[in-house]
Design an enzyme around this catalytic site. Structure first.
Site, PDB file in Angstrom:
ATOM      1  N   SER A 174       2.628  -5.442  -4.088  1.00 36.15           N
ATOM      2  CA  SER A 174       1.598  -5.388  -5.119  1.00 36.15           C
ATOM      3  C   SER A 174       0.270  -5.796  -4.474  1.00 36.15           C
ATOM      4  O   SER A 174       0.218  -6.765  -3.719  1.00 36.15           O
ATOM      5  CB  SER A 174       1.953  -6.350  -6.253  1.00 36.15           C
ATOM      6  OG  SER A 174       0.942  -6.327  -7.234  1.00 36.15           O
TER       7      SER A 174
ATOM      8  N   GLY B 199       4.875  -0.449  -0.952  1.00 42.27           N
ATOM      9  CA  GLY B 199       4.215  -1.627  -0.380  1.00 42.27           C
ATOM     10  C   GLY B 199       4.070  -2.706  -1.438  1.00 42.27           C
ATOM     11  O   GLY B 199       4.299  -2.471  -2.636  1.00 42.27           O
TER      12      GLY B 199
ATOM     13  N   SER C  75      -1.295  -4.030  -2.234  1.00 42.10           N
ATOM     14  CA  SER C  75      -1.458  -3.459  -0.891  1.00 42.10           C
ATOM     15  C   SER C  75      -2.471  -2.316  -0.901  1.00 42.10           C
ATOM     16  O   SER C  75      -3.066  -2.006   0.137  1.00 42.10           O
ATOM     17  CB  SER C  75      -0.111  -2.978  -0.345  1.00 42.10           C
ATOM     18  OG  SER C  75       0.475  -2.028  -1.203  1.00 42.10           O
TER      19      SER C  75
ATOM     20  N   SER D  77      -2.200   2.273  -5.397  1.00 44.14           N
ATOM     21  CA  SER D  77      -2.863   3.031  -6.465  1.00 44.14           C
ATOM     22  C   SER D  77      -4.288   3.412  -6.068  1.00 44.14           C
ATOM     23  O   SER D  77      -4.755   4.518  -6.373  1.00 44.14           O
ATOM     24  CB  SER D  77      -2.884   2.218  -7.764  1.00 44.14           C
ATOM     25  OG  SER D  77      -1.576   1.933  -8.189  1.00 44.14           O
TER      26      SER D  77
ATOM     27  N   ASP E 174       2.952   1.261 -13.070  1.00 44.68           N
ATOM     28  CA  ASP E 174       2.680   0.712 -14.395  1.00 44.68           C
ATOM     29  C   ASP E 174       2.656   1.811 -15.451  1.00 44.68           C
ATOM     30  O   ASP E 174       3.147   1.622 -16.575  1.00 44.68           O
ATOM     31  CB  ASP E 174       1.335  -0.045 -14.410  1.00 44.68           C
ATOM     32  CG  ASP E 174       1.454  -1.426 -13.749  1.00 44.68           C
ATOM     33  OD1 ASP E 174       2.555  -1.747 -13.259  1.00 44.68           O
ATOM     34  OD2 ASP E 174       0.461  -2.169 -13.730  1.00 44.68           O
TER      35      ASP E 174
ATOM     36  N   ARG F 215       6.078   2.769 -16.441  1.00 39.15           N
ATOM     37  CA  ARG F 215       6.751   1.686 -17.168  1.00 39.15           C
ATOM     38  C   ARG F 215       6.231   1.581 -18.604  1.00 39.15           C
ATOM     39  O   ARG F 215       6.867   0.952 -19.450  1.00 39.15           O
ATOM     40  CB  ARG F 215       6.570   0.352 -16.426  1.00 39.15           C
ATOM     41  CG  ARG F 215       7.540   0.176 -15.252  1.00 39.15           C
ATOM     42  CD  ARG F 215       7.392  -1.175 -14.620  1.00 39.15           C
ATOM     43  NE  ARG F 215       8.333  -1.431 -13.542  1.00 39.15           N
ATOM     44  CZ  ARG F 215       9.595  -1.832 -13.690  1.00 39.15           C
ATOM     45  NH1 ARG F 215      10.087  -2.032 -14.902  1.00 39.15           N
ATOM     46  NH2 ARG F 215      10.364  -2.043 -12.649  1.00 39.15           N
TER      47      ARG F 215
ATOM     48  N   SER G  32       8.519  -0.169  -5.106  1.00 40.87           N
ATOM     49  CA  SER G  32       9.835   0.294  -4.608  1.00 40.87           C
ATOM     50  C   SER G  32      10.323  -0.585  -3.460  1.00 40.87           C
ATOM     51  O   SER G  32      10.422  -0.137  -2.322  1.00 40.87           O
ATOM     52  CB  SER G  32       9.788   1.781  -4.218  1.00 40.87           C
ATOM     53  OG  SER G  32       8.651   2.145  -3.489  1.00 40.87           O
TER      54      SER G  32
HETATM   55  N1  LIG Z   1      -8.605  -1.576   2.859  1.00 42.03           N
HETATM   56  C1  LIG Z   1      -8.159  -1.557   1.611  1.00 42.03           C
HETATM   57  N2  LIG Z   1      -7.288  -0.598   1.233  1.00 42.03           N
HETATM   58  C2  LIG Z   1      -6.817  -0.581  -0.059  1.00 42.03           C
HETATM   59  N3  LIG Z   1      -7.210  -1.454  -1.036  1.00 42.03           N
HETATM   60  C3  LIG Z   1      -8.090  -2.407  -0.698  1.00 42.03           C
HETATM   61  C4  LIG Z   1      -8.592  -2.507   0.618  1.00 42.03           C
HETATM   62  N4  LIG Z   1      -9.440  -3.555   0.684  1.00 42.03           N
HETATM   63  C5  LIG Z   1      -9.481  -4.084  -0.538  1.00 42.03           C
HETATM   64  N5  LIG Z   1      -8.681  -3.411  -1.390  1.00 42.03           N
HETATM   65  C6  LIG Z   1      -8.509  -3.751  -2.814  1.00 42.03           C
HETATM   66  O1  LIG Z   1      -7.163  -4.155  -2.990  1.00 42.03           O
HETATM   67  C7  LIG Z   1      -6.738  -3.846  -4.316  1.00 42.03           C
HETATM   68  C8  LIG Z   1      -5.465  -3.027  -4.249  1.00 42.03           C
HETATM   69  O2  LIG Z   1      -4.999  -2.864  -5.547  1.00 42.03           O
HETATM   70  P1  LIG Z   1      -4.078  -1.664  -6.018  1.00 42.03           P
HETATM   71  O3  LIG Z   1      -4.028  -1.736  -7.495  1.00 42.03           O
HETATM   72  O4  LIG Z   1      -4.497  -0.382  -5.396  1.00 42.03           O
HETATM   73  O5  LIG Z   1      -2.689  -2.117  -5.369  1.00 42.03           O
HETATM   74  P2  LIG Z   1      -1.227  -1.557  -5.653  1.00 42.03           P
HETATM   75  O6  LIG Z   1      -0.577  -1.497  -4.319  1.00 42.03           O
HETATM   76  O7  LIG Z   1      -1.290  -0.318  -6.461  1.00 42.03           O
HETATM   77  O8  LIG Z   1      -0.569  -2.745  -6.483  1.00 42.03           O
HETATM   78  P3  LIG Z   1       0.562  -2.694  -7.635  1.00 42.03           P
HETATM   79  O9  LIG Z   1       1.869  -2.525  -6.922  1.00 42.03           O
HETATM   80  O10 LIG Z   1       0.469  -4.022  -8.302  1.00 42.03           O
HETATM   81  O11 LIG Z   1       0.260  -1.561  -8.558  1.00 42.03           O
HETATM   82  C9  LIG Z   1      -7.878  -3.083  -4.961  1.00 42.03           C
HETATM   83  O12 LIG Z   1      -8.617  -3.978  -5.752  1.00 42.03           O
HETATM   84  C10 LIG Z   1      -8.679  -2.579  -3.759  1.00 42.03           C
HETATM   85  O13 LIG Z   1     -10.038  -2.385  -4.075  1.00 42.03           O
HETATM   86 MG   LIG Z   2      -0.538   0.216  -8.316  1.00 46.91          MG
END
Ligand SMILES: Nc1ncnc2c1ncn2[C@@H]1O[C@H](COP(=O)(O)OP(=O)(O)OP(=O)(O)O)[C@@H](O)[C@H]1O
Ligand SMILES: [Mg+2]
Length: 203
Positions: free
Chosen positions: A38, A36, A40, A43, A66, A69, A110
């Site tokens: 960044s 998904g 989304s 993590s 990360d 990487r 991805s």
């Molecule tokens: N319903 C939700 N589900 C997931 N995350 C949420 C939600 N609402 C708010 N957030 C916030 O959105 C952010 C998501 O960040 P996260 O680092 O998990 O994204 P990621 O997909 O791992 O991004 P990246 O690809 O950059 O690593 C967090 O700060 C989280 O608290």
């Molecule tokens: Mg992440």
């Protein structure tokens, strides 16, 4: 690469196999592949799911974009070619850990469908569970937990997924999480229930 390739390789199997390891661990090896945009929530949800599984006494290991990487893939950037190689390597690691009997949670943007499909094909049926962590670009950009969208819009980062590099959503993911409406806990629970119902939490 060509000159270092060997045509003289033979797989050497040991006296212990995956079934033995799975019996020892009381679970089945599997890879949960979270894809998904960044921001989304990949993590965030992965960490919650990891905790739920550990509390249930299951052995789980998280592979995160990360983090990988910073080590194994530190020689890779964000060109299309490097993104593909990033996912290929991580896919191989996930495959090994799955063969080790672990529950692997991989959280990587991805963005390219063919790269994810290649991992699925390499892992074989049932071992690869694709989880589409779905969010609109507008919402991901509003969250911007790492400040990366801001930098991408300002032109300080190029080839940023969703801004000036494509994201190709999965066509047939096993699970879709809608993180604009479900809380992180609800999303993690949905994946946990999928594993539980699918018999992955027993050998
Ligand atoms: N319903 C939700 N589900 C997931 N995350 C949420 C939600 N609402 C708010 N957030 C916030 O959105 C952010 C998501 O960040 P996260 O680092 O998990 O994204 P990621 O997909 O791992 O991004 P990246 O690809 O950059 O690593 C967090 O700060 C989280 O608290
Ligand atoms: Mg992440």
């Amino acid at each position: 690469m060509g000159s270092t390739h060997s045509n003289n390789l033979t797989r050497h199997d040991g006296h212990v196999d995956r079934a033995d390891r799975q019996r020892l661990l009381g679970q089945k090896g599997v890879t949960i592949w979270m894809t998904g945009l960044s921001g989304s929530g990949k993590s965030t949800i992965a960490c919650l799911l990891e905790k739920m599984l550990i509390e249930r006494g299951r052995l789980v290991y998280r592979l995160d974009g990360d983090n990988l990487r910073l080590g194994l893939n530190k020689n890779l950037g964000f060109s299309a070619e490097d993104r593909t190689e990033n996912i290929r390597r991580v896919g191989e690691v996930a495959k090994l850990f799955t063969d080790a009997g672990l529950i692997v949670i991989a959280s990587f943007i991805s963005p390219y469908r063919r790269d994810r499909d290649a991992v699925r094909a390499a892992m074989g049926g049932g071992d690869f569970i694709e989880v589409f962590v779905n969010v609109s670009l507008a919402e991901a950009e509003k969250r911007d937990p790492k400040g990366l969208y801001k930098k991408a819009r300002a032109g300080q980062i190029t080839a940023f997924t969703g801004v000036d590099d494509p994201y190709e959503p999965p066509e047939k993911p096993e699970i879709v999480l809608d993180t604009e409406h479900a809380s992180p806990d609800q999303s993690a629970s949905r994946v946990f229930d999928f594993l539980d119902r699918g018999g992955y939490l027993r050998s």
